[in-house]
Design an enzyme around this catalytic site. Structure first.
Site, PDB file in Angstrom:
ATOM      1  N   HIS A 241       0.816  -1.220   0.000  1.00 10.69           N
ATOM      2  CA  HIS A 241       0.000   0.000   0.000  1.00 10.69           C
ATOM      3  C   HIS A 241       0.858   1.284   0.000  1.00 10.69           C
ATOM      4  O   HIS A 241       0.821   2.062  -0.936  1.00 10.69           O
ATOM      5  CB  HIS A 241      -0.898   0.025   1.239  1.00 10.69           C
ATOM      6  N   ASP A 242       1.585   1.506   1.077  1.00  9.79           N
ATOM      7  CA  ASP A 242       2.201   2.813   1.303  1.00  9.79           C
ATOM      8  C   ASP A 242       3.299   3.200   0.300  1.00  9.79           C
ATOM      9  O   ASP A 242       3.405   4.377  -0.061  1.00  9.79           O
ATOM     10  CB  ASP A 242       2.756   2.888   2.732  1.00  9.79           C
TER      11      ASP A 242
END
Ligand code: RIB
Ligand code: CA
Length: 311
Positions: A241-242
């Protein structure tokens, strides 16, 4: 001229990979890292941020601890994904680098005001409590922020903490409401794009083969981290995700985006924290967010490896 950024984060193994990538990239002037409560409580996100900076060889980075809980709701954490420490999978020695005596909210305000008009980019990898509190305490920082690139939300992919809400928004929906309502340029990396950024086993083996402390840590962290998502989503691998936030700033051409109107549910408990995206522009409301919805997966992972191997 390097882009001045602050990374707001709740490490978290995927946060760690994003931070390593940013610290390895000369395109950025990382003014500081502002841990917040999220994946694990604040004391652990601060400790983890220090460990990540030290394994990157960057004990000089300013780490300013932020808010220990959301603005309104009680804190919800995610040890079931990230482990008890929040950084399970690879043990690092207790850090010795200092922690700033400034609170993250004040650090963000000071950095924004000293950066001048559109001088600062905020990279948010966590619940938006620190960012929203800074905007409430000092509205005059808004013109100083060039853009906010955030991991959060979901539309066609639904949610990962409830059926309709993604974790970063769900934990502090009121903060997300404040930030998305700020009128600032916002780029959002929701589950719709991060679920296409799933870890390939061969890639993780290549990371480990580099053999540097940062790469060995990355292999260990992600080998632990992806077990949860493989159990939940199948063997496509864990979604990174990040790092999509940092990769977008480095190589935006890796992504496809669409500008739509986005609002956050803060009233209904059933859909609390949902990001309501007017994808087909039915509401007549002006688009306020650039939503990333597709990714060049191979290019993304090549970028992450090339950068982290530099550390
Ligand atoms: O939903 C994914 C997000 O929640 C990521 O930022 C992950 O680190 C967790 O904070
Ligand atoms: Ca995170």
């Amino acid at each position: 001229m390097p882009r001045r950024i602050i990374i707001d984060t709740d490490p978290g193994q995927d946060d760690a990979v994003a931070i390593l990538t940013a610290l390895a990239s000369p395109e950025f002037d990382v003014l500081g890292i502002t841990p917040v409560a999220g994946n694990v409580p604040l004391d652990k996100t601060v400790l983890n941020a220090r460990k990540i900076c030290e394994v990157a060889g960057r004990p000089d980075v300013t780490i300013a601890p932020g808010c220990p809980r959301p603005m309104v709701r009680d804190l919800v954490t995610a040890e079931y994904v990230h482990g008890k420490t929040g950084l399970d999978g690879y043990d690092l020695p207790d850090p010795t680098m200092p922690v700033s005596d400034r609170h993250a909210v004040d650090f963000i305000i000071e950095a924004a005001l000293s950066s001048g008009h559109k001088g600062l980019t905020l990279c948010t990898l966590a619940p938006l409590t620190n960012i929203a509190m800074a905007m409430v305490k000092a509205p005059q920082i808004v013109p100083c922020i060039r853009e906010i690139v955030m991991m959060g939300g979901g539309h066609f992919e639904g949610g990962n903490v409830t059926g309709t809400a993604e974790f970063n928004i769900y934990v502090d929906p009121h903060a997300a409401h404040v930030v998305i309502g700020s009128g600032l340029p916002i780029v959002m990396a929701p589950l719709d794009v991060t679920h296409k950024a799933t870890i390939k086993r061969g890639w993780l083996d290549r990371v480990g083969a580099v053999g540097t402390p940062a790469c060995l840590a990355t292999e260990g962290w992600l080998s632990f981290y992806e077990r949860y998502d493989i159990e939940r989503y199948g063997d496509t691998g864990g979604p990174l995700h990040d790092p999509c936030v940092i990769a977008y700033l480095l190589e935006p051409e890796l992504f496809k985006a669409k500008r739509v109107h986005v609002a956050v549910e803060i009233a209904s408990e059933l859909t609390m924290g949902a990001t309501a995206m007017d994808w087909w522009r039915m509401s007549g409301k002006a688009p306020n967010v650039s939503v990333l919805h597709d990714i060049d997966r191979d290019g993304f992972f090549d970028l992450l490896l090339e950068r982290i191997a530099r550390l």
